[in-house]
Design a protein around this motif. Structure first.
Motif, PDB file in Angstrom:
ATOM      1  N   THR A  22       2.524  27.472 -17.579  1.00 22.54           N
ATOM      2  CA  THR A  22       2.240  28.137 -16.301  1.00 22.54           C
ATOM      3  C   THR A  22       1.452  29.432 -16.425  1.00 22.54           C
ATOM      4  N   ASP A  23       1.396  30.027 -17.606  1.00 26.47           N
ATOM      5  CA  ASP A  23       0.698  31.316 -17.689  1.00 26.47           C
ATOM      6  C   ASP A  23      -0.680  31.203 -18.346  1.00 26.47           C
ATOM      7  N   ILE A  24      -1.282  30.040 -18.293  1.00 23.63           N
ATOM      8  CA  ILE A  24      -2.638  29.909 -18.821  1.00 23.63           C
ATOM      9  C   ILE A  24      -3.650  30.000 -17.683  1.00 23.63           C
ATOM     10  N   ARG A  25      -4.846  30.405 -18.049  1.00 21.78           N
ATOM     11  CA  ARG A  25      -5.916  30.478 -17.058  1.00 21.78           C
ATOM     12  C   ARG A  25      -6.207  29.068 -16.552  1.00 21.78           C
ATOM     13  N   GLY A  26      -6.342  28.922 -15.268  1.00 23.18           N
ATOM     14  CA  GLY A  26      -6.656  27.626 -14.694  1.00 23.18           C
ATOM     15  C   GLY A  26      -5.442  26.783 -14.357  1.00 23.18           C
ATOM     16  N   PHE A  27      -4.236  27.351 -14.471  1.00 28.18           N
ATOM     17  CA  PHE A  27      -3.029  26.569 -14.183  1.00 28.18           C
ATOM     18  C   PHE A  27      -3.032  26.030 -12.763  1.00 28.18           C
ATOM     19  N   ASP A  28      -3.337  26.882 -11.794  1.00 26.21           N
ATOM     20  CA  ASP A  28      -3.294  26.466 -10.396  1.00 26.21           C
ATOM     21  C   ASP A  28      -4.208  25.259 -10.138  1.00 26.21           C
ATOM     22  N   GLU A  29      -5.421  25.322 -10.699  1.00 29.41           N
ATOM     23  CA  GLU A  29      -6.352  24.211 -10.528  1.00 29.41           C
ATOM     24  C   GLU A  29      -5.854  22.965 -11.268  1.00 29.41           C
ATOM     25  N   ALA A  30      -5.281  23.164 -12.456  1.00 21.56           N
ATOM     26  CA  ALA A  30      -4.802  22.031 -13.257  1.00 21.56           C
ATOM     27  C   ALA A  30      -3.668  21.294 -12.561  1.00 21.56           C
ATOM     28  N   ILE A  31      -2.680  22.023 -12.060  1.00 19.73           N
ATOM     29  CA  ILE A  31      -1.543  21.363 -11.417  1.00 19.73           C
ATOM     30  C   ILE A  31      -1.974  20.726 -10.100  1.00 19.73           C
ATOM     31  N   ALA A  32      -2.911  21.364  -9.393  1.00 17.79           N
ATOM     32  CA  ALA A  32      -3.423  20.780  -8.141  1.00 17.79           C
ATOM     33  C   ALA A  32      -4.164  19.478  -8.427  1.00 17.79           C
ATOM     34  N   LYS A  33      -4.998  19.464  -9.460  1.00 16.15           N
ATOM     35  CA  LYS A  33      -5.730  18.250  -9.822  1.00 16.15           C
ATOM     36  C   LYS A  33      -4.752  17.150 -10.221  1.00 16.15           C
ATOM     37  N   PHE A  34      -3.741  17.499 -10.997  1.00 14.56           N
ATOM     38  CA  PHE A  34      -2.759  16.500 -11.435  1.00 14.56           C
ATOM     39  C   PHE A  34      -2.008  15.901 -10.238  1.00 14.56           C
ATOM     40  N   LEU A  44       2.620  20.558  -3.363  1.00 12.59           N
ATOM     41  CA  LEU A  44       2.319  21.961  -3.652  1.00 12.59           C
ATOM     42  C   LEU A  44       2.413  22.865  -2.421  1.00 12.59           C
ATOM     43  N   GLN A  45       2.597  22.280  -1.251  1.00 14.07           N
ATOM     44  CA  GLN A  45       2.683  23.086  -0.038  1.00 14.07           C
ATOM     45  C   GLN A  45       4.000  23.864  -0.008  1.00 14.07           C
ATOM     46  N   ASP A  46       3.949  25.098   0.414  1.00 14.61           N
ATOM     47  CA  ASP A  46       5.141  25.942   0.591  1.00 14.61           C
ATOM     48  C   ASP A  46       5.984  26.056  -0.673  1.00 14.61           C
ATOM     49  N   THR A  47       5.335  26.163  -1.822  1.00 15.55           N
ATOM     50  CA  THR A  47       6.078  26.289  -3.074  1.00 15.55           C
ATOM     51  C   THR A  47       5.249  27.034  -4.099  1.00 15.55           C
ATOM     52  N   ASP A  48       5.902  27.533  -5.111  1.00 14.21           N
ATOM     53  CA  ASP A  48       5.226  28.187  -6.223  1.00 14.21           C
ATOM     54  C   ASP A  48       5.487  27.370  -7.489  1.00 14.21           C
ATOM     55  N   PRO A  49       4.504  26.617  -7.966  1.00 18.83           N
ATOM     56  CA  PRO A  49       4.720  25.768  -9.135  1.00 18.83           C
ATOM     57  C   PRO A  49       4.952  26.549 -10.436  1.00 18.83           C
ATOM     58  N   ARG A  50       4.852  27.862 -10.375  1.00 21.61           N
ATOM     59  CA  ARG A  50       5.177  28.677 -11.553  1.00 21.61           C
ATOM     60  C   ARG A  50       6.671  29.022 -11.600  1.00 21.61           C
ATOM     61  N   PHE A  52      10.501  28.766 -12.135  1.00 23.04           N
ATOM     62  CA  PHE A  52      11.330  28.013 -13.081  1.00 23.04           C
ATOM     63  C   PHE A  52      12.106  26.922 -12.345  1.00 23.04           C
ATOM     64  N   GLY A  53      12.097  25.718 -12.878  1.00 17.30           N
ATOM     65  CA  GLY A  53      12.845  24.620 -12.284  1.00 17.30           C
ATOM     66  C   GLY A  53      12.126  23.907 -11.164  1.00 17.30           C
ATOM     67  N   TRP A  54      10.876  24.307 -10.889  1.00 13.97           N
ATOM     68  CA  TRP A  54      10.120  23.715  -9.791  1.00 13.97           C
ATOM     69  C   TRP A  54       9.997  22.201  -9.935  1.00 13.97           C
ATOM     70  N   VAL A  55       9.660  21.725 -11.116  1.00 20.31           N
ATOM     71  CA  VAL A  55       9.471  20.288 -11.328  1.00 20.31           C
ATOM     72  C   VAL A  55      10.793  19.543 -11.192  1.00 20.31           C
ATOM     73  N   ASP A  56      11.861  20.054 -11.835  1.00 20.51           N
ATOM     74  CA  ASP A  56      13.159  19.372 -11.752  1.00 20.51           C
ATOM     75  C   ASP A  56      13.652  19.265 -10.309  1.00 20.51           C
ATOM     76  N   ALA A  57      13.377  20.275  -9.504  1.00 21.17           N
ATOM     77  CA  ALA A  57      13.808  20.258  -8.105  1.00 21.17           C
ATOM     78  C   ALA A  57      13.067  19.185  -7.307  1.00 21.17           C
ATOM     79  N   ARG A  58      11.935  18.736  -7.813  1.00 20.69           N
ATOM     80  CA  ARG A  58      11.136  17.722  -7.123  1.00 20.69           C
ATOM     81  C   ARG A  58      11.040  16.428  -7.937  1.00 20.69           C
ATOM     82  N   ARG A  59      12.001  16.241  -8.831  1.00 16.76           N
ATOM     83  CA  ARG A  59      12.014  15.096  -9.742  1.00 16.76           C
ATOM     84  C   ARG A  59      11.842  13.771  -8.999  1.00 16.76           C
ATOM     85  N   GLU A  60      12.568  13.568  -7.921  1.00 19.66           N
ATOM     86  CA  GLU A  60      12.490  12.294  -7.197  1.00 19.66           C
ATOM     87  C   GLU A  60      11.084  12.030  -6.673  1.00 19.66           C
TER      88      GLU A  60
END
Length: 162
Positions: A22-34, A44-50, A52-60
């Motif tokens: 999450t702390d690399i340059r271009g993270f926002d663009e990378a996660i959006a593209k993915f 990605l709406q109404d959330t901060d993908p940086r 902690f636990g963001w992915v696990d909370a959206r696992r389903e």
């Protein structure tokens, strides 16, 4: 907080582990593209993908999208977007893996009554006492010993091994 062993994220055919730093340059663009590639850009709406636990909370949500594609495809997309990913092996994919074969992690034995049987080899070597992998036991080969160790009488062992 302790959890069980990592189970990965399900895909159409097998589980994967994946992530982005999450702390690399271009993270926002990378996660959006993915997220766009896997078909859930709205995640990605109404959330901060940086966070902690963001992915696990959206696992389903991630797994629902992942299950539309093979593990190899999801891994390729993660890597294309600058993340890291790896697919879990099944025994068949492990047995065919060039690295596993090159370092002797797949062994073949002539199993009586069956023929050639592939199994996992030993993943380490010792300098003075090389590890040796003998043949797997025959079906029922140790049954009497195990039953005796459990305290069953000779009559009970005989009845169970007929």
């Amino acid at each position: 907080h302790l959890r069980g062993p990592a189970q990965g994220f399900a895909t159409k055919d097998r589980a994967i582990l994946w992530g982005f730093i999450t702390d690399i340059r271009g993270f926002d663009e990378a996660i959006a593209k993915f997220c766009d590639l896997i078909g859930i850009p709205e995640i990605l709406q109404d959330t901060d993908p940086r966070e902690f636990g963001w992915v696990d909370a959206r696992r389903e949500q991630f797994e629902a999208a992942f299950k539309q594609h093979s593990a190899d495809q999801i891994v390729a997309w993660v890597r294309e977007c600058g993340g890291n990913a790896v697919a879990y092996h099944t025994f068949e994919t492990f047995a065919q893996d060039p690295q596993a074969q090159a370092i002797g992690l797949v062994s073949t034995y002539d199993y009586p009554g069956v023929g050639a049987l592939r199994t996992t080899g030993i993943p380490w070597e010792f300098s003075e006492t090389p590890a040796h992998h003998g043949r797997p036991p025959l079906l029922g080969e140790h049954t009497a010993t195990v039953l005796a160790g459990l305290g069953l009488s000779e009559a009970d062992r005989a009845a169970l091994t007929k």
